[in-house]
Design an enzyme around this catalytic site. Structure first.
Site, PDB file in Angstrom:
ATOM      1  CB  CYS A   2      -0.650   0.000   1.303  1.00 36.39           C
ATOM      2  SG  CYS A   2      -1.959  -1.592   1.454  1.00 36.39           S
ATOM      3  CB  SER A  52      -6.699  -6.008  -1.869  1.00 37.93           C
ATOM      4  OG  SER A  52      -7.540  -4.908  -1.610  1.00 37.93           O
ATOM      5  CB  ILE A  54      -3.374 -10.721   3.330  1.00 36.38           C
ATOM      6  CG1 ILE A  54      -1.866 -11.413   2.793  1.00 36.38           C
ATOM      7  CG2 ILE A  54      -3.867 -11.523   4.269  1.00 36.38           C
ATOM      8  CD1 ILE A  54      -0.847 -11.479   3.536  1.00 36.38           C
ATOM      9  CB  ILE A 291      12.996  -8.062 -19.355  1.00 34.73           C
ATOM     10  CG1 ILE A 291      11.412  -7.709 -18.841  1.00 34.73           C
ATOM     11  CG2 ILE A 291      13.464  -7.007 -20.571  1.00 34.73           C
ATOM     12  CD1 ILE A 291      10.410  -7.301 -19.896  1.00 34.73           C
ATOM     13  N   GLY A 364      14.831 -12.186  -6.456  1.00 32.86           N
ATOM     14  CA  GLY A 364      15.969 -12.602  -5.906  1.00 32.86           C
ATOM     15  C   GLY A 364      17.026 -11.688  -5.370  1.00 32.86           C
TER      16      GLY A 364
END
EC number: 6.3.5.4
Length: 630
Positions: A2, A52, A54, A291, A364
Site C-alpha cells: 500500500c 489488496s 491478504i 525480460i 532474488g
C-alpha cells in the site's frame, strides 16, 4: 502492499483538513489502486491507498482498534502474521479480521515497540494512540519499505511512503540539500539517511520513532542491526543444509497471498534459486517472467528459459529494445529524487510484464549483499589480504605511487587494468571500498562544481558515509565491514529503492525472500571462506544450490540488467547530452561549471573518454530538479 500518508501536530491538537490528507494519499495512488481511506481526529490525520493482497474484504485501512484508542496505517506484508496472531489469541486477544494489519495493531497494544522483534516482514507503519496523544512509526529491519517525514512551519510532522506524498502538502519548503547532490553524484542515488529536500528525512531501516504532543521531534531509535562479529561453527555440509532450510522457509512464507503470485526470473543464481524453491513448494506451475533485449550482448533469456524448462514453470518472455531510454521520464516521475542505476529501466519493464498476470512477484534481490556476490566484494577481499600483510606506510608509498603512474587502460584486457588495484592498495580499507562502490570520484565531481558549490559543501564528502559505517561495523575483518556498510547504505538506497519504486509504479507487490532477516543473520556469521573463495562470491550458497541448479547457471559470469547508456549519448541521446551543458535546469543552478560540463559532453561524443554513466546521472538529476523545483 500500500501507500501511507499522514499529519501529526506536535505542539497543539489543531484540526487536520481531510482534503489535505487526501491530496497526500492520492499523490501515491499507484501504490494502492484497490481502495482508499482517510481518518482524522484533533491533531492527526491518516491517509491510505490499498493494494489488496491478504484478507481482501477485511483489511480496510485506516484501521481502528476495537476500543477506538489506537488507529493504524500500514504498508507492507507480515509473513509470520498467523504465528503472531496465534500467540495473541492465546493471550485472550479477539480478532475482527484475518488481516496482518490487525495483527500489527494488536501486537503493538500488547507489547509496544518490542512487538517489532516478533514481526518478520517488510513494513512501514504508523499507529496513533488517542489516549496519550502519541504517534509511533516504524520501518522494517532492512528498509524494504520506504518512509519519508518532515517537520513543517505550523508545528506539524508529515510523513508518507514517497516524497511526492510530502510535496503534495503546501507548507513543505522545496529547498535543495546541496550535500545530497554530492552524495547522488558519488553513488548514483540519494542515500537513505538524507534527502534532496532540506528538512525531509527518511526513517532509517530498522528504526522506530515516537512523537508525543508537547514534545520536540526526537531522534529515531534503532531496534535491529546485523552483526558480523560472531562466526558460525560446523562443516560446510552442515551449513549448506542449514542455509537451504532457511531459504526454503523464507520462500514458503512469501508465497502466502489471496491474489495471483509469481516470480521474476533472470536466469541468474538468485532468481533461479527462488524459483527452484517455489516450484518445490507449489502444487501448480509457478508463473515466471523474464525480460529479453533485442541486442545479444544484453540478453539472458536463454538462461531464464533453461530454468523455466527445468522446473516446468508457466513462463512468459518479452523482448524489449536495448534502446529503452524513453522510460527516463517515467522513472523520474516515480523516483522523485534522482536515481541513476540504469537497471531500473528493465526492472520497470519486467514489473509491467509480471503485473499482467500476477499481483505479487518474488525476486532474488539481497543475496549479493548477504553472501558477498558482487565482484567488487571479491576484489576487495583479495586486496584486504594484502593490507593485513603490509603496513599502511609501505602501501601508501609503493602502491600509491604505482597508482599515480600506471596508465588508465579501460580498453585493455581485465588483467592489465591494474591502476585501480594499485590505488586501492595504497589507501586505507574504508577509503578503498568507498571508492570501489562509488560511480563518480570526488576529484571528478569537484572539477564539475563551481567555486560557490565547493564552498557551500563546507567540506562534505560523500565517501565519508562509507568510511564511518565501516569503522563502526560490528565485524571481524574487512569483508565483514564492507558488507555491513553495503547493508546500511547501498541496499536501502539503491537496490530496495529501485525495486520498490518500479514495482509500485505498476501496482505490483515485490517480495524478497533472500532478505529474510534470519538468512541475513545466518550469512553474517559465516566464515569469510564460506562467502568468498578466490574470485567466487556466494560460495556456500552456490554449493548448496547444486542440488537444484546446473553449474552453467551457478558459475557463469554475473551479468545482471545491462543497458547501453554510453552508446545512447553518442546516438539517440546526443541532443540530451548537449542540453546538459547548455540550456538545462542543471546548467542554470550555479552548482556546475558550464565549461566543465561541456568538456564532459564533447569528450564523450568524440570517443576520447567514456562518460556515459556520468551523463546519465546528470540527465536524471536534471529531470528530477525540473519536477521538484521547476
Amino acid at each position: 502492499m500500500c501507500g501511507i500518508a499522514g499529519i501529526f501536530h506536535l505542539q497543539v491538537a489543531k484540526p487536520v483538513e481531510e482534503a489535505r490528507v487526501r491530496a497526500m494519499a492520492d499523490a501515491i495512488a499507484h501504490r494502492g489502486p484497490d481502495g482508499s481511506g482517510i481518518w482524522t481526529a484533533p491533531g492527526v490525520g491518516f491517509g491510505h491507498r490499498r493494494l489488496s493482497i491478504i484478507d481482501l474484504e477485511g483489511g480496510v485501512q485506516p484501521m481502528p482498534s476495537a476500543d477506538g484508542r489506537h488507529v493504524i496505517i500500514f504498508n507492507g506484508e507480515i509473513y509470520n502474521y498467523r504465528e503472531v496472531r496465534a500467540e495473541l489469541t492465546a493471550l485472550g486477544v479477539e480478532f475482527r479480521t484475518h488481516s496482518d494489519t490487525e495483527v500489527i495493531l494488536e501486537a503493538y497494544r500488547r507489547w509496544g515497540p518490542k512487538s517489532l522483534d516478533r514481526l518478520n516482514g517488510m513494513f512501514a507503519f504508523a499507529i496513533h494512540d488517542t489516549a496519550d496523544a502519541s504517534l509511533f512509526i516504524a520501518r522494517d529491519r532492512l528498509g524494504v519499505k520506504p518512509l519519508f517525514y518532515a517537520e513543517l512551519s505550523d508545528g506539524s510532522v508529515i510523513f508518507g511512503s514517497e516524497l511526492k506524498a510530502l510535496t503534495a502538502h503546501p507548507l513543505l519548503r522545496r529547498t535543495p540539500e546541496l550535500s545530497a547532490i554530492d552524495d547522488y553524484l558519488a553513488f548514483g542515488y540519494v542515500p537513505d539517511d538524507t534527502s534532496l529536500l532540506q528538512g525531509v528525512r527518511k526513517l532509517p531501516a530498522g528504526h522506530h520513532l515516537t512523537l508525543r504532543r508537547g514534545h520536540p521531534l526526537p531522534a529515531p531509535v534503532r531496534w535491529w542491526d546485523v552483526s558480523f562479529a560472531d562466526r558460525a561453527k560446523g562443516s560446510a555440509r552442515d551449513l549448506e543444509a542449514e542455509l537451504v532450510d532457511l531459504m526454503r522457509k523464507a520462500v514458503t512464507a512469501r508465497m502466502i497471498a489471496d491474489v495471483p503470485l509469481g516470480a521474476f526470473l533472470s536466469g541468474g543464481v538468485d532468481s533461479s534459486a527462488v524459483v527452484a524453491l517455489m516450484a518445490e513448494e507449489s502444487r501448480e506451475a509457478v508463473k515466471t517472467c523474464s525480460i529479453g533485449f533485442d541486442h545479444p550482448d544484453y540478453d539472458e533469456t536463454r538462461y531464464a528459459g533453461e530454468i523455466a524448462a527445468r522446473f516446468a514453470t508457466d513462463h512468459r518472455v518479452r523482448i524489449v529494445s536495448a534502446d529503452d531510454y524513453g522510460l527516463a521520464d517515467t522513472l523520474a516521475d516515480h523516483f522523485d529524487e534522482p536515481f541513476a542505476d540504469a537497471s531500473a529501466l528493465p526492472t520497470y519493464r519486467v514489473s509491467q510484464l509480471a503485473r499482467e498476470t500476477v499481483t505479487v512477484a518474488l525476486s532474488g534481490d539481497g543475496a549479493d549483499e548477504a553472501f558477498a556476490g558482487y565482484r567488487r566484494l571479491t576484489f576487495f577481499n583479495a586486496e584486504d589480504c594484502v593490507r593485513r600483510l603490509l603496513p599502511q606506510g609501505f602501501r601508501t608509498n609503493v602502491f600509491g605511487t604505482l597508482g599515480r603512474l600506471y596508465p588508465k587502460m579501460d580498453w585493455a584486457p581485465q588483467k592489465l587494468r591494474a591502476k585501480s588495484t594499485f590505488q586501492a592498495l595504497g589507501r586505507s580499507e574504508g577509503e578503498a571500498y568507498a571508492e570501489a562502490v562509488g560511480v563518480t570520484p570526488m576529484a571528478l565531481r569537484h572539477r564539475l562544481y563551481t567555486d560557490q558549490m565547493r564552498s557551500s559543501l563546507n567540506g562534505h564528502r560523500a565517501e565519508d558515509r562509507y568510511i564511518k559505517a565501516m569503522a563502526a561495523a560490528p565485524a571481524r575483518d574487512g569483508l565483514d565491514r564492507a558488507q555491513y556498510a553495503d547493508m546500511q547504505i547501498w541496499l536501502p538506497g539503491d537496490i530496495l529503492t529501485k525495486v520498490d519504486r518500479t514495482s509500485m509504479a505498476v501496482s505490483l507487490e515485490a517480495r524478497e525472500p533472500l532478505l529474510d532477516y534470519r538468512l541475513i543473520e545466518f550469512a553474517a556469521r559465516l566464515p569469510v571462506s564460506m562467502r568468498v573463495r578466490g574470485t567466487t562470491g556466494k560460495w556456500l550458497m552456490k554449493q548448496a544450490m547444486r542440488r537444484y541448479l546446473p553449474d552453467d547457471i551457478l558459475f557463469r559470469k554475473k551479468m545482471g540488467f545491462v543497458t547501453p547508456i554510453s552508446a545512447w549519448f553518442r546516438g539517440p541521446l546526443a541532443e540530451e547530452a548537449g542540453r546538459i551543458a547548455q540550456g538545462s535546469m542543471l546548467a542554470q543552478t550555479g552548482w556546475f561549471d558550464p565549461a566543465a560540463l561541456d568538456r564532459i559532453v564533447r569528450d564523450h561524443r568524440s570517443g576520447l573518454s567514456d562518460h556515459g554513466r556520468l551523463l546519465w546521472q546528470l540527465m536524471m538529476l536534471d529531470k528530477s530538479l525540473g519536477r521538484l523545483f521547476g
